[in-house]
Design an enzyme around this catalytic site. Structure first.
Site, PDB file in Angstrom:
ATOM      1  N   ARG A 119     -89.680 -26.885  28.624  1.00  0.00           N
ATOM      2  CA  ARG A 119     -88.768 -26.831  27.494  1.00  0.00           C
ATOM      3  C   ARG A 119     -87.485 -26.125  27.906  1.00  0.00           C
ATOM      4  O   ARG A 119     -87.509 -25.110  28.606  1.00  0.00           O
ATOM      5  CB  ARG A 119     -89.403 -26.073  26.313  1.00  0.00           C
ATOM      6  CG  ARG A 119     -90.274 -26.945  25.418  1.00  0.00           C
ATOM      7  CD  ARG A 119     -89.418 -27.924  24.629  1.00  0.00           C
ATOM      8  NE  ARG A 119     -90.199 -28.803  23.776  1.00  0.00           N
ATOM      9  CZ  ARG A 119     -90.663 -29.997  24.127  1.00  0.00           C
ATOM     10  NH1 ARG A 119     -90.459 -30.437  25.362  1.00  0.00           N
ATOM     11  NH2 ARG A 119     -91.321 -30.741  23.277  1.00  0.00           N
ATOM     12  N   GLU A 147     -79.737 -30.471  24.048  1.00  0.00           N
ATOM     13  CA  GLU A 147     -79.903 -31.849  24.523  1.00  0.00           C
ATOM     14  C   GLU A 147     -79.311 -32.838  23.514  1.00  0.00           C
ATOM     15  O   GLU A 147     -79.693 -32.811  22.347  1.00  0.00           O
ATOM     16  CB  GLU A 147     -81.384 -32.142  24.754  1.00  0.00           C
ATOM     17  CG  GLU A 147     -81.992 -31.289  25.863  1.00  0.00           C
ATOM     18  CD  GLU A 147     -83.452 -31.590  26.136  1.00  0.00           C
ATOM     19  OE1 GLU A 147     -84.034 -32.456  25.419  1.00  0.00           O
ATOM     20  OE2 GLU A 147     -84.027 -30.991  27.049  1.00  0.00           O
ATOM     21  N   HIS A 164     -84.557 -35.255  30.489  1.00  0.00           N
ATOM     22  CA  HIS A 164     -85.798 -35.067  29.731  1.00  0.00           C
ATOM     23  C   HIS A 164     -86.725 -36.279  29.898  1.00  0.00           C
ATOM     24  O   HIS A 164     -87.093 -36.959  28.942  1.00  0.00           O
ATOM     25  CB  HIS A 164     -85.505 -34.833  28.247  1.00  0.00           C
ATOM     26  CG  HIS A 164     -86.600 -34.094  27.549  1.00  0.00           C
ATOM     27  ND1 HIS A 164     -86.367 -33.182  26.539  1.00  0.00           N
ATOM     28  CD2 HIS A 164     -87.958 -34.126  27.703  1.00  0.00           C
ATOM     29  CE1 HIS A 164     -87.526 -32.692  26.108  1.00  0.00           C
ATOM     30  NE2 HIS A 164     -88.498 -33.263  26.797  1.00  0.00           N
TER      31      HIS A 164
END
Length: 326
Positions: free
Chosen positions: A233, A262, A283
């Site tokens: 994370r 993000e 990601h």
């Protein structure tokens, strides 16, 4: 638990929709809703399924007048206000095992990529250069890998990197030394890990205790040239501290798949991504076809189990606030 109507607001594999419908649950897929549209839409549903894009805030939970359960097709639930959901007796669940192999494989890929300068070497060759000496790397055999978080993903990483000849040490507040030893990880306290490792990979949730866990103080305690990997994370690694450590040579490089914001817009984050010693990906930890099917099926199976629609499905292992079920 009454679950007759479910709203899906982030794209999940069709297997999720099919399984819910096969078990008598009405499903509506409404993607890219604005905050206002979601607040208006949610009032008529018993269940909500999201990935990482939808923010399930206190306001959304308050507007869900019939809401009984929120499911995350994935592992992290930092986009869901779990505390507020618990207050409102709304179950929150995730699919903790669905993306473990995919996240593990990306972690291992980043470790080996950093060791051999694969990305930089490939880019150099595509640009017409032949920089063999410039991109000489290091073997990972015999190096020490520190694994912070010894859950499903951390364990899978340990097993695979041991096959490459790495020594694995690790820490997890809820895993015992005896349990870690079963998959050949030497359990150490964090302060014992930092000075001895060549690589650090984090596999923890983002909670107050882990926020910016890898910071300037930690990096100062590490070997010069230590490499950092984060496929867990954004926010577990202090991006500004990492950038400074890479620039001054304390850190030898980083493989980063997740970011504090993000998509990233912060000048610090963008500078980190552009650094030649950093391999950055958008990601992609759970972005495999296999993982997407697994998490889609797993979240649907838990909804069906909670609704007692099919005796075949009984597991609700992903429920995070069990108190609401009693």
């Amino acid at each position: 638990m009454e679950i007759n109507k479910v709203l899906i607001t982030d794209a999940v594999d069709q297997a999720c929709v099919n399984l819910l419908k096969e078990n008598g649950i009405d499903v509506s897929c409404r993607y890219n809703l604005t905050k206002e549209e979601l607040l208006e839409e949610i009032s008529d549903y018993h269940g909500l399924i999201v990935r990482s894009d939808t923010k399930v805030t206190a306001a959304v939970l308050a507007a869900g007048l019939k809401l009984k359960v929120v499911g995350r097709a994935g592992a992290g639930v930092d986009n869901i206000d779990v505390q507020e959901a618990t207050k409102r007796r709304i179950a929150v669940l995730n699919t903790p095992g669905g993306n473990a192999v995919s996240a593990c494989e990306l972690t291992c890929t980043l470790i080996t990529t950093l060791a051999r300068n694969v990305v930089q070497g490939a880019a150099s060759l595509k640009a017409g250069r032949w920089d063999r000496k410039l991109y000489s790397g290091h073997e990972i055999c015999g190096k020490v890998l520190g694994i912070i978080g010894l859950g499903r993903i951390g364990r899978e990483v340990a097993i695979r990197m041991q096959a490459w000849g790495m020594k694995t040490v690790g820490y997890d507040p809820i895993v015992s030394a005896e349990e870690a030893k079963k998959f050949n990880v030497q359990f150490l306290e964090l302060e014992e890990i930092w000075p001895i490792v060549d690589y650090i990979t984090v596999h923890t949730p983002l909670i107050p205790e882990t926020a910016k866990m890898i910071n300037s103080k930690v990096l100062a305690k590490c070997k010069k040239g230590v490499k950092i990997i984060n496929v867990a994370r954004g926010g577990i690694v202090d991006e500004e501290a990492l950038l400074k450590a890479i620039e001054d040579g304390r850190c030898g490089g980083a493989g980063i798949d997740v970011f504090e914001q993000e998509p990233p817009t912060s000048p610090v984050t963008l500078k980190l991504i552009q650094n030649p010693k950093v391999v950055a990906t958008p990601h992609l930890g759970a972005s495999t076809s296999e993982a997407q099917v697994r998490v889609a099926v797993e979240v649907a199976e838990q909804f069906i189990a909670l609704a007692k629609r099919n005796p075949k499905y009984t597991s609700t292992a992903g429920v995070l606030n069990h108190s609401v079920l009693h």
